[in-house]
Design a protein around this motif. Structure first.
Motif, PDB file in Angstrom:
ATOM      1  N   PRO A   5       6.171   8.836  -0.250  1.00 54.04           N
ATOM      2  CA  PRO A   5       6.974  10.020   0.125  1.00 54.04           C
ATOM      3  C   PRO A   5       8.419   9.865  -0.361  1.00 54.04           C
ATOM      4  O   PRO A   5       9.045   8.838  -0.114  1.00 54.04           O
ATOM      5  N   GLY A   6       8.885  10.869  -1.051  1.00 58.59           N
ATOM      6  CA  GLY A   6      10.263  10.865  -1.533  1.00 58.59           C
ATOM      7  C   GLY A   6      10.500   9.995  -2.749  1.00 58.59           C
ATOM      8  O   GLY A   6      11.606   9.931  -3.257  1.00 58.59           O
ATOM      9  N   ARG A   7       9.479   9.292  -3.189  1.00 55.95           N
ATOM     10  CA  ARG A   7       9.633   8.424  -4.363  1.00 55.95           C
ATOM     11  C   ARG A   7       8.478   8.692  -5.325  1.00 55.95           C
ATOM     12  O   ARG A   7       7.480   7.972  -5.345  1.00 55.95           O
ATOM     13  N   PRO A   8       8.583   9.727  -6.082  1.00 56.00           N
ATOM     14  CA  PRO A   8       7.436  10.142  -6.924  1.00 56.00           C
ATOM     15  C   PRO A   8       7.064   9.108  -7.969  1.00 56.00           C
ATOM     16  O   PRO A   8       5.901   9.085  -8.406  1.00 56.00           O
ATOM     17  N   SER A   9       8.022   8.257  -8.381  1.00 59.83           N
ATOM     18  CA  SER A   9       7.652   7.276  -9.408  1.00 59.83           C
ATOM     19  C   SER A   9       7.055   6.010  -8.810  1.00 59.83           C
ATOM     20  O   SER A   9       6.721   5.080  -9.530  1.00 59.83           O
ATOM     21  N   THR A  10       6.975   5.927  -7.483  1.00 60.39           N
ATOM     22  CA  THR A  10       6.345   4.774  -6.844  1.00 60.39           C
ATOM     23  C   THR A  10       4.982   5.182  -6.307  1.00 60.39           C
ATOM     24  O   THR A  10       4.866   6.142  -5.534  1.00 60.39           O
ATOM     25  N   VAL A  11       3.979   4.483  -6.749  1.00 55.38           N
ATOM     26  CA  VAL A  11       2.610   4.816  -6.363  1.00 55.38           C
ATOM     27  C   VAL A  11       2.034   3.664  -5.564  1.00 55.38           C
ATOM     28  O   VAL A  11       2.231   2.499  -5.920  1.00 55.38           O
ATOM     29  N   ASP A  31       5.208   4.045 -17.728  1.00 55.07           N
ATOM     30  CA  ASP A  31       6.524   4.116 -17.096  1.00 55.07           C
ATOM     31  C   ASP A  31       6.727   5.382 -16.274  1.00 55.07           C
ATOM     32  O   ASP A  31       7.789   5.550 -15.671  1.00 55.07           O
ATOM     33  N   ARG A  32       5.741   6.272 -16.217  1.00 54.51           N
ATOM     34  CA  ARG A  32       5.869   7.393 -15.286  1.00 54.51           C
ATOM     35  C   ARG A  32       5.677   6.922 -13.844  1.00 54.51           C
ATOM     36  O   ARG A  32       6.104   7.557 -12.910  1.00 54.51           O
ATOM     37  N   THR A  33       5.003   5.822 -13.714  1.00 57.32           N
ATOM     38  CA  THR A  33       4.902   5.188 -12.396  1.00 57.32           C
ATOM     39  C   THR A  33       5.639   3.871 -12.491  1.00 57.32           C
ATOM     40  O   THR A  33       5.081   2.841 -12.862  1.00 57.32           O
ATOM     41  N   LYS A  34       6.927   3.931 -12.195  1.00 58.73           N
ATOM     42  CA  LYS A  34       7.796   2.765 -12.396  1.00 58.73           C
ATOM     43  C   LYS A  34       7.363   1.597 -11.539  1.00 58.73           C
ATOM     44  O   LYS A  34       7.490   0.441 -11.930  1.00 58.73           O
ATOM     45  N   LYS A  35       6.880   1.933 -10.362  1.00 58.25           N
ATOM     46  CA  LYS A  35       6.499   0.859  -9.464  1.00 58.25           C
ATOM     47  C   LYS A  35       5.155   1.182  -8.832  1.00 58.25           C
ATOM     48  O   LYS A  35       4.930   2.308  -8.374  1.00 58.25           O
ATOM     49  N   VAL A  36       4.292   0.194  -8.836  1.00 58.66           N
ATOM     50  CA  VAL A  36       2.963   0.370  -8.261  1.00 58.66           C
ATOM     51  C   VAL A  36       2.778  -0.680  -7.180  1.00 58.66           C
ATOM     52  O   VAL A  36       2.925  -1.878  -7.421  1.00 58.66           O
ATOM     53  N   THR A  89       6.378  -2.146 -12.742  1.00 56.06           N
ATOM     54  CA  THR A  89       6.320  -3.290 -11.842  1.00 56.06           C
ATOM     55  C   THR A  89       5.135  -3.117 -10.905  1.00 56.06           C
ATOM     56  O   THR A  89       5.033  -2.099 -10.214  1.00 56.06           O
ATOM     57  N   LEU A  90       4.249  -4.086 -10.919  1.00 61.46           N
ATOM     58  CA  LEU A  90       3.118  -4.090 -10.007  1.00 61.46           C
ATOM     59  C   LEU A  90       3.421  -5.116  -8.918  1.00 61.46           C
ATOM     60  O   LEU A  90       3.724  -6.277  -9.233  1.00 61.46           O
ATOM     61  N   ALA A  91       3.358  -4.688  -7.684  1.00 62.47           N
ATOM     62  CA  ALA A  91       3.683  -5.618  -6.603  1.00 62.47           C
ATOM     63  C   ALA A  91       2.737  -5.421  -5.445  1.00 62.47           C
ATOM     64  O   ALA A  91       2.260  -4.304  -5.189  1.00 62.47           O
ATOM     65  N   SER A  92       2.452  -6.510  -4.767  1.00 65.43           N
ATOM     66  CA  SER A  92       1.647  -6.394  -3.555  1.00 65.43           C
ATOM     67  C   SER A  92       2.554  -5.953  -2.417  1.00 65.43           C
ATOM     68  O   SER A  92       3.762  -6.184  -2.439  1.00 65.43           O
ATOM     69  N   VAL A  93       1.942  -5.287  -1.428  1.00 69.81           N
ATOM     70  CA  VAL A  93       2.720  -4.876  -0.266  1.00 69.81           C
ATOM     71  C   VAL A  93       1.856  -5.093   0.975  1.00 69.81           C
ATOM     72  O   VAL A  93       0.666  -4.767   0.992  1.00 69.81           O
ATOM     73  N   ALA A  94       2.473  -5.698   1.973  1.00 67.45           N
ATOM     74  CA  ALA A  94       1.731  -5.939   3.205  1.00 67.45           C
ATOM     75  C   ALA A  94       1.650  -4.645   4.008  1.00 67.45           C
ATOM     76  O   ALA A  94       2.339  -3.662   3.721  1.00 67.45           O
ATOM     77  N   GLU A  95       0.805  -4.643   5.016  1.00 72.52           N
ATOM     78  CA  GLU A  95       0.648  -3.420   5.812  1.00 72.52           C
ATOM     79  C   GLU A  95       1.938  -3.059   6.537  1.00 72.52           C
ATOM     80  O   GLU A  95       2.197  -1.905   6.824  1.00 72.52           O
ATOM     81  N   ARG A 107     -10.401  -5.456 -21.882  1.00 71.07           N
ATOM     82  CA  ARG A 107      -9.092  -5.694 -22.480  1.00 71.07           C
ATOM     83  C   ARG A 107      -8.016  -5.400 -21.434  1.00 71.07           C
ATOM     84  O   ARG A 107      -8.069  -4.377 -20.747  1.00 71.07           O
ATOM     85  N   MET A 108      -7.074  -6.290 -21.345  1.00 73.37           N
ATOM     86  CA  MET A 108      -5.992  -6.088 -20.374  1.00 73.37           C
ATOM     87  C   MET A 108      -4.673  -6.366 -21.095  1.00 73.37           C
ATOM     88  O   MET A 108      -4.491  -7.438 -21.676  1.00 73.37           O
ATOM     89  N   ASP A 109      -3.791  -5.388 -21.070  1.00 75.27           N
ATOM     90  CA  ASP A 109      -2.521  -5.508 -21.792  1.00 75.27           C
ATOM     91  C   ASP A 109      -1.354  -5.230 -20.858  1.00 75.27           C
ATOM     92  O   ASP A 109      -1.398  -4.304 -20.033  1.00 75.27           O
ATOM     93  N   PHE A 110      -0.298  -6.040 -21.021  1.00 81.51           N
ATOM     94  CA  PHE A 110       0.948  -5.826 -20.278  1.00 81.51           C
ATOM     95  C   PHE A 110       2.095  -5.779 -21.281  1.00 81.51           C
ATOM     96  O   PHE A 110       2.185  -6.627 -22.159  1.00 81.51           O
ATOM     97  N   ARG A 111       2.917  -4.798 -21.129  1.00 77.22           N
ATOM     98  CA  ARG A 111       4.134  -4.741 -21.953  1.00 77.22           C
ATOM     99  C   ARG A 111       5.323  -4.482 -21.043  1.00 77.22           C
ATOM    100  O   ARG A 111       5.330  -3.511 -20.272  1.00 77.22           O
ATOM    101  N   ASN A 112       6.300  -5.356 -21.126  1.00 73.04           N
ATOM    102  CA  ASN A 112       7.543  -5.200 -20.343  1.00 73.04           C
ATOM    103  C   ASN A 112       7.257  -4.897 -18.875  1.00 73.04           C
ATOM    104  O   ASN A 112       7.837  -3.983 -18.285  1.00 73.04           O
ATOM    105  N   ALA A 113       6.341  -5.638 -18.329  1.00 74.16           N
ATOM    106  CA  ALA A 113       5.923  -5.385 -16.950  1.00 74.16           C
ATOM    107  C   ALA A 113       6.271  -6.585 -16.072  1.00 74.16           C
ATOM    108  O   ALA A 113       6.617  -7.660 -16.557  1.00 74.16           O
ATOM    109  N   THR A 114       6.175  -6.342 -14.776  1.00 79.24           N
ATOM    110  CA  THR A 114       6.321  -7.428 -13.808  1.00 79.24           C
ATOM    111  C   THR A 114       5.155  -7.338 -12.840  1.00 79.24           C
ATOM    112  O   THR A 114       4.842  -6.251 -12.344  1.00 79.24           O
ATOM    113  N   VAL A 115       4.524  -8.462 -12.616  1.00 81.41           N
ATOM    114  CA  VAL A 115       3.413  -8.509 -11.663  1.00 81.41           C
ATOM    115  C   VAL A 115       3.816  -9.505 -10.580  1.00 81.41           C
ATOM    116  O   VAL A 115       4.005 -10.688 -10.851  1.00 81.41           O
ATOM    117  N   SER A 116       3.925  -8.998  -9.355  1.00 82.10           N
ATOM    118  CA  SER A 116       4.537  -9.810  -8.307  1.00 82.10           C
ATOM    119  C   SER A 116       3.676  -9.862  -7.056  1.00 82.10           C
ATOM    120  O   SER A 116       3.229  -8.826  -6.556  1.00 82.10           O
TER     121      SER A 116
END
Lengths: 410, 601
Positions: free
Chosen positions: B93-99, B117-122, B149-155, B178-187
């Protein structure tokens, strides 16, 4: 070839382990011994020769108490005339001078050289002593300085100087430097060839006719196109020598002068002196007249080289510390202390407590070597550094706002 | 028509239920057989989204609750966020680029999931159980992550989710995928626990998969990234940091291209290598990992070009059971364990031109452990270690290497056999070369030891051979506790040139011994046969042992220190000259001067 080199170095290292000083030290010590041996044989002139003597003193911003002490000491010498050339802005010294039977010449031209010239032109005696306003004489200076003039070839005579009531490390170090100079360098130059490189401006006695002869050259000295302001004493000495006269250091004539007690003033003074020495010595070494005085040339060259060679020692010390070669560090430090103390023996005999100042004196010597190199790199710069005067467009001017205002008023 | 459709769906669901009943599945499953089978196969997640070439199935507890029809096998995360519903995948909510992804995502064959990059943060939700967690996995499919940026989030909303969370997300691509990452962060990815498999450890290219990672950081994962049997993966400017276990695992991978791979501050090994023969890896960089910087196990033909390791707690480079492996121009700074360690049966390793620096006297620069098949160290320099090179293995050669400021330059111990040091230079430290008694067939050729504070060479190895070179030490240049043969050696710059322990028999030919106190000190019943040699010292031969001189052997005092003598003469001359001056001026009176002048002496 590599194996041969390695073996040679391997053997050579054996020597270095045992010796705190290497080839360079040996060369430097040899040069010192060449000076020290004739210096040990030096004797002041002893006779009853006497000529009329006047004292000329340029005065500018002197401490009134010291100035009064100095005048009294000159009067005690029973000289024919005392001419004080006092700067027009220095009212305090004018008031002091007014209390004594001396001739006062007021000058509105800044700079020591012009004051000296005005002084000796105002005199009438055969000999003129050019004296700094903070220099106190022993009672027999006038009598002693006349003695070398029995030799008609002698044009100028210097005295032995010490620090007036030294207090603190820097003044003690200055006193050590002075003893080193008068028991070593000047004594050797006097004993071999009667050609002292510099009759110090604190008290130097010249034949007046000689001063009048060199007056114009003295007043218009330039170095690399820049008019010279300081270094008047070295200039007078070299002009005297260049005209075929002798210069002599009469060590039995003793004077005392004040010296700075702060590092800042001390460094500035040393920087100024170093520049003067470089200018004078480089010019002298490139002149024809120096060929008549090979020993003087040797001491000048030795002094110039020592500025650089002296820095090798701290370089090796730092290198040894980085390598944590503590044996070498200890040997070198001990050698510095002992060897420098041996070179300072005339002073240490006089003031044994100075033995504990020798390490500081050694460190100060390294610092002074750096100052000398700095002076060489800025040799064209003309600043007095400890007084508010400098050369602007070839003319000596006051640089403090207050003094400048006074000058404008004058 | 609607009735017919409902009937068809009900029939399909019924048949699926029957099928599951036969398999004994605990949960009821309704949907297409392949969706349910996928749900079963993937651990029965609470929520599963299956991407197929023409449809997307949403399964809740094994029941297909919705289907989406993107119309193309290539689906973007943005499209899913817009159509799947927030309880599956939706924008914050309120952050359309965060999914936020609240479902496991299975990529069926021939599908592509694009995260751009349309979903800056996942944010991938970490469940309280493994089944409620999220992941993205597939085979013969593609996952493409670009500038995200792909990140885990706790409940509770904290991100990344705690490492102990059983349902932490992971990414895994299987065979043909096939799995490709470009200029990404996985956290914050990867699961811990006995039930977690290797491909759940964070980001995994599994057997038969391929892909790439460029300019990407993998941080705070369980394992930063893992290549397990992958094929032709390209890793360029990739960093793995803060992993609970290894930073980067390359195991069984084929054709991996590496450029600028860094592992920092991971909980175990920075970069773990295994299972792949005959490969060359260039530009591996590690720092501050709790384990070794680079650890290679059971490798053959591995070549590491210019690897660097800085302050990895478990040592710099650890090669275990590696055959025909080469470490070329390694740069290691170590403050604890060995900078380079070679161990394991039949290891044959060549360490070329290493630049190794130890701090705080850390354990050896290079450790060549017992049981290895052989090793060569050539060129390079080592400094600041407790032992520069520690050798307990056999068939070891050290050539043209410089060692400085190590407490012991080279220590040869254990059961080392056939060890050769050639043209090695040792400077500083306490002992240059230390050889213990159980070693055999040790040879030193052209070894130069200088500035050692105690002993240049100390050997108890029977049959030691020393040829050429120069040995020196603060106390003793050469200390022999067992039979030895020395030839063409310069020995000096020590209190004692050479010492033979009791009963030792040794021979020397063309030796040049120069010592400060004792030239050769032979204990009782020892014997030294000296041929065509020179011994110079204040006490050239000392002790109760015997020194037999043959040929043109010369024994003499050391050379006279002329410069030292000259220095003493100079000091004496200074005193003499001062005395002369003093005598000549002894009658000089003090000057008469006013009382306020003090300095009149």
């Amino acid at each position: 070839m590599s194996a041969l080199l390695d073996t040679t170095l391997y053997d050579f290292r054996y020597y270095l382990v045992y010796l705190p000083l290497g080839i360079l030290g040996l060369v430097r010590w040899s040069c010192w011994l060449v000076r020290r041996a004739p210096a040990a044989l030096y004797r002041p002139v002893r006779n009853d020769f006497r000529l009329p003597l006047s004292i000329v003193v340029p005065v500018y911003q002197e401490d009134p108490d010291i100035f009064a002490h100095a005048i009294e000491s000159w009067l005690a010498n029973d000289v024919e005339e005392i001419v004080l050339v006092i700067d027009v802005t220095d009212h305090a010294c004018q008031e002091v001078a007014a209390r004594y039977p001396v001739t006062v010449v007021i000058t509105d031209v800044p700079g020591k050289r012009d004051a000296l010239r005005r002084g000796w032109e105002a005199c009438s005696t055969d000999l003129v002593a050019l004296v700094d306003s903070d220099t106190i004489w022993a009672d027999d200076v006038a009598a002693e300085v006349c003695k070398p003039f029995a030799d008609p070839k002698v044009g100028g005579v210097g005295t032995r100087q010490n620090v007036y009531n030294p207090r603190g490390f820097l003044q003690r170090v200055n006193d050590m430097y002075l003893d080193y100079r008068y028991f070593d360098e000047n004594a050797a130059q006097t004993a071999v060839g009667r050609a002292v490189s510099c009759l110090s401006g604190r008290t130097a006695v010249y034949r007046r006719e000689l001063l009048l002869e060199i007056s114009d050259e003295f007043m218009h000295e330039t170095f690399m196109g820049v008019p010279c302001m300081s270094g008047d004493d070295k200039r007078l000495t070299t002009l005297t020598l260049a005209r075929g006269h002798r210069t002599y250091m009469q060590r039995s004539a003793r004077v005392w002068s004040t010296f700075p007690g702060t590092l800042r003033i001390f460094m500035k003074q040393r920087l100024r002196w170093s520049r003067n020495t470089w200018r004078s010595d480089l010019r002298a070494l490139s002149s024809r007249w120096i060929r008549r005085h090979p020993f003087l040339a040797f001491t000048m060259a030795d002094k110039a080289v020592s500025s650089f060679t002296l820095l090798f020692a701290p370089f090796f010390m730092v290198y040894a510390i980085i390598r944590e070669d503590w044996f070498f560090v200890a040997c070198l430090a001990a050698w510095w202390w002992v060897s420098r103390a041996m070179k300072m023996l005339p002073h240490l005999v006089r003031r044994p407590s100075s033995f504990f100042l020798v390490p500081g004196f050694v460190l100060m010597s390294f610092l002074m070597a750096g100052v000398k190199i700095c002076a060489l790199l800025t040799i064209r710069r003309q600043r007095w550094l400890t007084r508010q005067v400098s050369v602007v467009n070839g003319v000596a001017v006051r640089t403090s706002p207050q003094a400048a205002g006074s000058e404008a008023g004058a | 028509m609607k009735t017919v459709h409902r009937f068809g769906a009900a029939a399909a669901a019924l048949s699926a239920v029957l099928a599951l009943g036969i398999q004994g599945a605990p949960a009821a499953a309704v949907g297409l057989p392949e969706d349910v089978a996928a749900w079963q196969r993937t651990g029965q997640p609470d929520k599963l989204m299956v991407l197929r070439p023409r449809s997307v199935s949403l399964l809740s507890n094994g029941v297909v609750v919705r289907r989406l029809y993107p119309g193309t096998p290539s689906v973007s995360l943005g499209w899913l966020a817009a159509n799947a519903g927030r309880e599956w995948i939706g924008s914050e909510p309120g952050r359309p680029s965060t999914v936020r992804i609240r479902t496991a995502v299975l990529l069926a064959p021939d599908t592509i999931l694009r995260i751009d990059d349309r979903t800056k943060k996942v944010l991938l939700t970490a469940g309280r159980t493994a089944r409620s967690g999220t992941w993205i996995s597939g085979s013969r499919a593609a996952l493409d992550v670009d500038s995200t940026t792909l990140a885990s989030v706790a409940e509770d909303g904290s991100s990344p989710a705690p490492a102990s969370a059983p349902g932490r997300p992971y990414l895994s691509m299987g065979a043909g995928g096939r799995m490709d990452f470009r200029n990404a962060t996985v956290s914050g990815f990867g699961r811990i626990g006995t039930s977690a498999t290797a491909d759940q450890s964070g980001v995994t290219w599994a057997r038969g998969s391929t892909g790439s990672a460029t300019g990407t950081t993998f941080q705070d994962n369980h394992t930063g990234l893992r290549l397990a049997g992958s094929q032709g993966v390209s890793l360029k400017n990739v960093t793995a940091t803060g992993a609970v276990e290894d930073g980067i695992v390359l195991k069984g991978d084929r054709g991996t291209k590496v450029s600028g791979l860094a592992a920092e501050s991971n909980g175990r090994t920075g970069i773990a290598l295994g299972g792949t023969d005959n490969r060359t890896l260039t530009g591996l960089n590690t720092r501050d990992n709790d384990g070794a910087g680079i650890k290679a196990t059971l490798q053959r033909g591995l070549r590491l070009n210019s690897p660097t390791s800085h302050f990895d707690m478990g040592g710099g480079i650890d090669l275990t059971s590696c055959r025909e492996c080469v470490v070329h121009k390694a740069t290691v700074e170590s403050s604890s364990r060995a900078a380079v360690r070679v161990s394991g049966g039949d290891s044959t390793v060549s360490v070329q031109d290493p630049e190794l620096t130890g701090h705080n006297g850390s354990e050896p620069g290079i450790l060549l452990a017992e049981g290895i098949g052989g090793a060569t160290v050539s060129g390079g320099s080592l400094s600041g270690f407790d032992r520069g090179i520690g050798i307990t293995g056999s068939r070891v050669r050290v050539e043209r290497t410089s060692l400085s400021a190590n407490r012991t330059g080279i220590a040869i111990g254990g059961g080392a056999d056939r060890v050769a040091l050639r043209d090695v230079r040792v400077d500083g430290g306490e002992t240059g070369v230390l050889v213990s008694g159980a070693t055999r067939h040790i040879t030193l050729n052209g070894v130069r030891v200088s500035e050692a504070s105690r002993k240049g060479l100390a050997s108890s190895s029977p049959g030691l051979k020393v040829t050429g070179g120069a040995l020196s030490g603060g106390t003793t240049a050469v200390d022999l506790g067992a039979a030895a043969r020395l030839e063409n050696v310069s020995i000096g710059s020590s209190h004692r040139g050479m010492h033979l322990a009791e009963g030792v028999r040794a021979s020397g030919k063309s030796l040049d011994v120069l010592a400060e106190r004792q030239g050769i000190d032979a204990d009782a019943r020892s014997l030294l046969d000296l041929t065509d040699s020179r011994v110079r010292a204040p006490v050239a031969l000392d002790g109760d042992g015997e020194v037999k001189r043959h040929g043109k052997t010369e024994v003499s005092l050391p050379p006279f220190p002329w410069l030292g003598f000259a220095a003493l003469v100079a000091l004496a001359l200074a005193v003499v000259l001062q005395t002369l001056h003093h005598v000549r001026h002894r009658g000089t009176p003090r000057p008469k001067v006013a009382g306020h002048v003090e300095n009149t002496a």
